[in-house]
Design a protein around this motif. Structure first.
Motif, PDB file in Angstrom:
ATOM      1  N   LYS A   1       0.840  -1.206   0.000  1.00 65.36           N
ATOM      2  CA  LYS A   1       0.000   0.000   0.000  1.00 65.36           C
ATOM      3  C   LYS A   1       0.879   1.262   0.000  1.00 65.36           C
ATOM      4  O   LYS A   1       0.681   2.171  -0.807  1.00 65.36           O
ATOM      5  N   SER A   2       1.862   1.281   0.907  1.00 65.90           N
ATOM      6  CA  SER A   2       2.691   2.488   1.004  1.00 65.90           C
ATOM      7  C   SER A   2       3.635   2.594  -0.197  1.00 65.90           C
ATOM      8  O   SER A   2       4.000   3.686  -0.615  1.00 65.90           O
ATOM      9  N   GLU A   3       4.003   1.438  -0.773  1.00 65.44           N
ATOM     10  CA  GLU A   3       4.819   1.475  -1.986  1.00 65.44           C
ATOM     11  C   GLU A   3       4.055   2.151  -3.115  1.00 65.44           C
ATOM     12  O   GLU A   3       4.592   2.956  -3.859  1.00 65.44           O
ATOM     13  N   GLU A   4       2.773   1.820  -3.190  1.00 71.41           N
ATOM     14  CA  GLU A   4       1.950   2.409  -4.245  1.00 71.41           C
ATOM     15  C   GLU A   4       1.792   3.913  -4.030  1.00 71.41           C
ATOM     16  O   GLU A   4       1.862   4.699  -4.971  1.00 71.41           O
ATOM     17  N   LEU A   5       1.612   4.290  -2.767  1.00 73.22           N
ATOM     18  CA  LEU A   5       1.493   5.715  -2.448  1.00 73.22           C
ATOM     19  C   LEU A   5       2.759   6.464  -2.840  1.00 73.22           C
ATOM     20  O   LEU A   5       2.702   7.555  -3.417  1.00 73.22           O
ATOM     21  N   LEU A   6       3.910   5.848  -2.527  1.00 72.55           N
ATOM     22  CA  LEU A   6       5.183   6.476  -2.851  1.00 72.55           C
ATOM     23  C   LEU A   6       5.318   6.637  -4.367  1.00 72.55           C
ATOM     24  O   LEU A   6       5.714   7.685  -4.867  1.00 72.55           O
ATOM     25  N   LYS A   7       4.929   5.575  -5.091  1.00 74.74           N
ATOM     26  CA  LYS A   7       5.033   5.615  -6.547  1.00 74.74           C
ATOM     27  C   LYS A   7       4.144   6.728  -7.113  1.00 74.74           C
ATOM     28  O   LYS A   7       4.561   7.496  -7.977  1.00 74.74           O
ATOM     29  N   ASN A   8       2.911   6.819  -6.581  1.00 77.16           N
ATOM     30  CA  ASN A   8       2.013   7.875  -7.037  1.00 77.16           C
ATOM     31  C   ASN A   8       2.593   9.250  -6.775  1.00 77.16           C
ATOM     32  O   ASN A   8       2.502  10.150  -7.608  1.00 77.16           O
ATOM     33  N   ALA A   9       3.181   9.404  -5.591  1.00 74.61           N
ATOM     34  CA  ALA A   9       3.762  10.698  -5.234  1.00 74.61           C
ATOM     35  C   ALA A   9       4.920  11.040  -6.175  1.00 74.61           C
ATOM     36  O   ALA A   9       5.045  12.178  -6.635  1.00 74.61           O
ATOM     37  N   GLN A  10       5.746  10.011  -6.472  1.00 77.67           N
ATOM     38  CA  GLN A  10       6.873  10.242  -7.383  1.00 77.67           C
ATOM     39  C   GLN A  10       6.391  10.615  -8.778  1.00 77.67           C
ATOM     40  O   GLN A  10       6.941  11.511  -9.420  1.00 77.67           O
ATOM     41  N   GLN A  11       5.329   9.903  -9.228  1.00 75.63           N
ATOM     42  CA  GLN A  11       4.789  10.203 -10.562  1.00 75.63           C
ATOM     43  C   GLN A  11       4.243  11.616 -10.618  1.00 75.63           C
ATOM     44  O   GLN A  11       4.427  12.343 -11.584  1.00 75.63           O
TER      45      GLN A  11
ATOM     46  N   TYR B   1       7.051  14.067 -10.719  1.00 72.43           N
ATOM     47  CA  TYR B   1       7.650  14.097 -12.051  1.00 72.43           C
ATOM     48  C   TYR B   1       6.749  14.838 -13.036  1.00 72.43           C
ATOM     49  O   TYR B   1       7.216  15.598 -13.881  1.00 72.43           O
ATOM     50  N   HIS B   2       5.442  14.621 -12.886  1.00 75.70           N
ATOM     51  CA  HIS B   2       4.478  15.294 -13.745  1.00 75.70           C
ATOM     52  C   HIS B   2       4.621  16.821 -13.630  1.00 75.70           C
ATOM     53  O   HIS B   2       4.595  17.539 -14.625  1.00 75.70           O
ATOM     54  N   HIS B   3       4.802  17.311 -12.396  1.00 74.00           N
ATOM     55  CA  HIS B   3       4.997  18.755 -12.191  1.00 74.00           C
ATOM     56  C   HIS B   3       6.277  19.228 -12.863  1.00 74.00           C
ATOM     57  O   HIS B   3       6.307  20.293 -13.480  1.00 74.00           O
ATOM     58  N   LEU B   4       7.335  18.401 -12.730  1.00 73.51           N
ATOM     59  CA  LEU B   4       8.620  18.745 -13.339  1.00 73.51           C
ATOM     60  C   LEU B   4       8.465  18.854 -14.858  1.00 73.51           C
ATOM     61  O   LEU B   4       8.929  19.819 -15.472  1.00 73.51           O
ATOM     62  N   VAL B   5       7.767  17.867 -15.450  1.00 74.16           N
ATOM     63  CA  VAL B   5       7.560  17.878 -16.900  1.00 74.16           C
ATOM     64  C   VAL B   5       6.814  19.143 -17.314  1.00 74.16           C
ATOM     65  O   VAL B   5       7.192  19.819 -18.271  1.00 74.16           O
ATOM     66  N   ASN B   6       5.763  19.474 -16.573  1.00 77.02           N
ATOM     67  CA  ASN B   6       4.983  20.662 -16.925  1.00 77.02           C
ATOM     68  C   ASN B   6       5.804  21.940 -16.830  1.00 77.02           C
ATOM     69  O   ASN B   6       5.571  22.891 -17.569  1.00 77.02           O
ATOM     70  N   ARG B   7       6.760  21.935 -15.900  1.00 81.03           N
ATOM     71  CA  ARG B   7       7.599  23.119 -15.737  1.00 81.03           C
ATOM     72  C   ARG B   7       8.598  23.233 -16.903  1.00 81.03           C
ATOM     73  O   ARG B   7       8.854  24.326 -17.407  1.00 81.03           O
ATOM     74  N   VAL B   8       9.112  22.106 -17.326  1.00 82.25           N
ATOM     75  CA  VAL B   8      10.177  22.101 -18.334  1.00 82.25           C
ATOM     76  C   VAL B   8       9.623  22.197 -19.763  1.00 82.25           C
ATOM     77  O   VAL B   8      10.204  22.836 -20.625  1.00 82.25           O
ATOM     78  N   LYS B   9       8.480  21.562 -19.984  1.00 81.85           N
ATOM     79  CA  LYS B   9       7.935  21.452 -21.339  1.00 81.85           C
ATOM     80  C   LYS B   9       7.637  22.831 -21.930  1.00 81.85           C
ATOM     81  O   LYS B   9       6.958  23.632 -21.301  1.00 81.85           O
ATOM     82  N   PRO B  10       8.139  23.112 -23.154  1.00 81.72           N
ATOM     83  CA  PRO B  10       7.840  24.416 -23.754  1.00 81.72           C
ATOM     84  C   PRO B  10       6.355  24.538 -24.069  1.00 81.72           C
ATOM     85  O   PRO B  10       5.728  23.571 -24.522  1.00 81.72           O
ATOM     86  N   LYS B  11       5.805  25.708 -23.826  1.00 85.28           N
ATOM     87  CA  LYS B  11       4.384  25.912 -24.099  1.00 85.28           C
ATOM     88  C   LYS B  11       4.188  26.239 -25.581  1.00 85.28           C
ATOM     89  O   LYS B  11       5.006  26.939 -26.169  1.00 85.28           O
ATOM     90  N   PRO B  12       3.114  25.721 -26.173  1.00 83.66           N
ATOM     91  CA  PRO B  12       2.844  26.114 -27.558  1.00 83.66           C
ATOM     92  C   PRO B  12       2.567  27.626 -27.600  1.00 83.66           C
ATOM     93  O   PRO B  12       1.991  28.167 -26.655  1.00 83.66           O
ATOM     94  N   PRO B  13       2.998  28.295 -28.674  1.00 84.83           N
ATOM     95  CA  PRO B  13       2.746  29.749 -28.767  1.00 84.83           C
ATOM     96  C   PRO B  13       1.267  30.009 -29.053  1.00 84.83           C
ATOM     97  O   PRO B  13       0.872  30.212 -30.208  1.00 84.83           O
ATOM     98  N   ILE B  14       0.452  30.004 -28.001  1.00 79.27           N
ATOM     99  CA  ILE B  14      -1.008  30.015 -28.182  1.00 79.27           C
ATOM    100  C   ILE B  14      -1.506  31.267 -28.913  1.00 79.27           C
ATOM    101  O   ILE B  14      -2.282  31.168 -29.856  1.00 79.27           O
ATOM    102  N   LEU B  15      -1.006  32.434 -28.495  1.00 82.17           N
ATOM    103  CA  LEU B  15      -1.473  33.671 -29.123  1.00 82.17           C
ATOM    104  C   LEU B  15      -1.142  33.671 -30.616  1.00 82.17           C
ATOM    105  O   LEU B  15      -2.006  33.930 -31.462  1.00 82.17           O
TER     106      LEU B  15
END
Lengths: 337, 155
Positions: free
Chosen positions: B4-14, B17-31
């Motif tokens: 159970k706690s392993e799964e929680l840890l994995k979710n937290a890590q994911q 990482y998801h936040h990191l990806v969103n920070r790094v990923k270039p945004k499309p030039p929407i305007l």
């Protein structure tokens, strides 16, 4: 009981490191407009190369690359004892169809874009294990065969996002030998499938970066080498986005390979070629290794190279079913010794 | 550590990482994309309107002129796809060239060209609607629903 040649959890050491005795690469028109045109053996003038379909072209590319790699040492296809090859298409038809004409024993591989490293891992193990004297390891991809299988028809008017990558039209092959001259494969690290829950098909670098980080970290843990041991650590096709992410993961893990760290997907094209985050596909890392990188090793510009090809192990079906994208990376240590 | 706690840890890590990806990923030039979509989409509509006005001027009634305009626009979309130009337009204009009827023509013709090498039956025939198919299916569904609503409201 421990295996004699295994070190740590995932790294296999070569007792008698196999030689990369010769190599060859064939690339498409777009790849020839990049910075490395002089380092490839053959440039295709168009995407069909006198064939009737892109699939047939990819088969021809792979077959001719294998022949070229052998002929660079004045050898014929039948002088090789085993062919290891893989590509991105369903049922790896490019490889099987190329093998049909090469007519030597064949093992088809699928590791998505990590295939070049996978074939070199297996090839070097088979040679160091004493089973073969000469093995050809190879991989290929074609932009338009991959696009139609994984994405859209080529004439479809879709807008790409900045994190997307361009599947390279390229093939690479290396001839691994028990004896000879050339750079040698000293150890390999077989990667685990790592899935960090990424499901953005337009950001493959993001899906694969954690696998690359895991394999590289494990390689250093297993071998006990310091991170600046290598002149260059080069990943397969993370692209600019994936490479930045890998850098961040390195900081988290306490590995610091910079400044000697790059990515084939970032290197293959010029920034102005409209490839967004960079190149991808089996051929991307295959042609960069069996071209510019091995040439630099031959010239002594690079003496220790850690080649880490990365793969995204999804299919269009798994994507439609909402699965995330698992990544994998295998490391091959190549040294002038 | 339990499963159970392993799964929680994995979710937290994911998640991390998801936040990191969103920070790094270039945004499309929407305007920039919106401006291009507006200009190209608008131009396609202007061309359609010019054709429509011309057809009305030469004496067609409104229904016939509308149908013929659609046919001409579909032809133009298909032609530009066949000439290998519509995908370049789409890269720049995004929704501006996908939404008009020319984009629909592009989706069908691009599929037809793509799968021609697998033959006319299992290639072109089977896969011509691989991109446009969903639009047709849900277009039909919507038309049935609207037809039912109309029936109920009138009765």
């Amino acid at each position: 009981m421990t295996a004699v040649k295994k070190k740590g959890s995932q790294t296999l050491m070569m007792a008698d490191p196999p030689y990369i005795a010769s190599w060859a690469s064939i690339v498409g028109p777009k790849e020839s407009e990049g910075p490395w045109v002089k380092d490839f053996d053959l440039i295709m003038e168009d995407y069909l190369w006198e064939e009737a379909s892109w699939e047939k072209t990819e088969t021809k590319m792979l077959r001719e690359t294998i022949k070229l790699a052998l002929s660079n040492q004045n050898l014929q296809p039948q002088d090789a004892e085993l062919l290891l090859a893989g590509d991105l298409l369903n049922q790896i038809i490019s490889s099987s169809f190329a093998a049909r004409e090469i007519n030597i024993p064949f093992l088809g591989l699928y590791g998505a874009c990590s295939t070049m490293a996978e074939s070199m891992v297996l090839g070097s193990l088979l040679i160091d294990g004493g089973y073969f004297e000469r093995v050809v390891a190879s991989a290929s991809s074609h932009h338009y065969t991959a696009e139609r299988q994984f994405r859209f028809p080529s004439e479809q008017g879709v807008q790409k996002v900045p994190s997307s990558q361009w599947t390279a039209t390229a093939a690479g092959a290396v001839v691994l030998q028990k004896s000879g001259t050339g750079p040698r494969i000293t150890s390999v690290t077989i990667g685990k499938v790592v899935d960090m829950g990424q499901n953005d098909g337009a950001n493959m670098g993001g899906a694969m970066a954690p696998a690359a980080a895991d394999t590289i970290k494990t390689h250093f843990q297993d071998t006990g080498k310091v991170s600046d041991y290598y002149d260059l650590i080069v990943t397969g096709d993370l692209g600019a986005v994936g490479m930045t992410l890998l850098g961040e993961l390195f900081i988290q893990e306490g590995v610091m390979p910079t400044p000697n760290f790059s990515d084939c997907g970032v290197l293959l094209y010029d920034g102005l070629q409209g490839v967004d985050s960079g190149g991808s596909g089996c051929g991307c890392s295959a042609c960069m290794l069996a071209g510019p990188l091995l040439r630099k090793m031959q010239n002594g510009e690079i003496n220790r190279l850690l080649f880490v090809a990365t793969g995204a192990l999804m299919s269009p079906i798994s994507t439609y079913q909402g699965e995330s994208i698992p990544g994998i990376a295998h490391a091959v240590a190549i040294e002038n010794i | 550590m339990g499963p159970k706690s392993e799964e929680l840890l994995k979710n937290a890590q994911q998640e991390e990482y998801h936040h990191l990806v969103n920070r790094v990923k270039p945004k499309p030039p929407i305007l920039q994309n919106c401006i291009w979509a507006f200009i190209v989409g608008g131009l396609i509509c202007v061309i359609g309107q010019i054709i429509m006005n011309y057809l009305l001027n030469i004496g067609l009634n409104k229904v016939d002129a509308g149908s013929l305009t659609s046919i001409i626009m579909i032809f133009l979309g298909a032609l530009l796809t066949g000439l290998g130009l519509y995908d370049d337009l789409g890269q720049k204009a995004g929704a501006g060239s996908i939404v008009p009827i020319t984009g629909f023509a592009n989706a069908i013709v691009a599929s037809a060209i793509e799968f021609k090498r697998e033959g006319y039956i299992f290639g072109v025939g089977a896969r011509i609607f691989s991109i446009a198919g969903p639009t047709l299916v849900f277009g039909f569904v919507a038309s049935v629903l609207i037809g039912l609503i109309r029936l109920i409201m009138i009765s």
